[in-house]
Design a protein around this motif. Structure first.
Motif: not given
Length: 210
Positions: A147-153
């Motif tokens: 999830t951190p990858i998607a939220e950062l993007l």
């Protein structure tokens, strides 16, 4: 002639009286042969029942066979409809399985973001996290780990330069996700939490700690 079967009557003619006997109890005699010849024949008016029996039996047999054929045809039609419905259901399940298998086997940041957005869209429609994950046949923990990858993007794409591009030859996707989590500063985290409350992001808990 006997007096019981006749009566006498006296007639006069030219002053001469004479008697004649008139029978009254004896019925007229008819020739039996003549009576028989005048009687109508039964054969001219009544048809022997045996003559119509084969035709009736044949018609009844044809009706029975036709009824059985119609029933069988109706059963076959219903069976075909059931099989078509089952085929469509299995095809739908197979498509979902193939789709979920492709989504669960993401290999880069773009794949993570694509999967996240699909699950997010389903969550916004169904209003349920569990049903959204079940619909896409994706494990909740697997999504939470990336999830951190998607939220950062989505929330802070400008920080991608700070984190760097994902290189599968140097690190695993899980390690890259942890670096994205650490790049979420307090200001970015506040934005993320606000979007989660508004159902614009998945209200999912991180699996990493600072």
């Amino acid at each position: 002639m006997n007096d019981r079967n006749s009566r006498r009557k006296t007639l006069k003619k030219d002053d001469e009286a004479f008697e004649i006997a008139i029978p009254f109890d004896e019925s007229p005699h008819l020739d039996p042969q003549l009576f028989y010849s005048l009687s109508p024949s039964r054969g001219n008016f009544e048809e022997p029942p045996e003559a119509a029996s084969p035709t009736v039996a044949l018609m009844n047999s044809v009706r029975a066979q036709l009824h059985m054929a119609l029933e069988r045809n109706s059963w076959l039609q219903k069976r075909i409809e059931d099989l078509e419905e089952e085929r469509d259901f299995l095809r739908c399940q197979l498509d979902k399985f193939i789709s979920s298998a492709r989504m669960d086997a993401v290999k880069d940041a773009d794949g993570v973001l694509c999967r996240y957005k699909k699950i997010l869209g389903t969550f916004q429609k169904l209003k349920s996290m569990s049903r959204a994950f079940e619909h896409h046949r994706v494990d909740r923990n697997t999504v939470a780990l990336t999830t951190p990858i998607a939220e950062l993007l989505i929330v802070a794409p400008e920080k991608l330069a700070e984190v760097g591009e994902f290189d599968p030859s140097k690190e695993r996707l899980l390690e890259y996700s942890r670096r994205c989590f650490l790049a979420l500063d307090d200001e970015t985290l506040k934005k993320v939490q606000a979007l989660k409350k508004s159902k614009l992001l998945l209200p999912i808990t991180y699996r990493f700690k600072r």
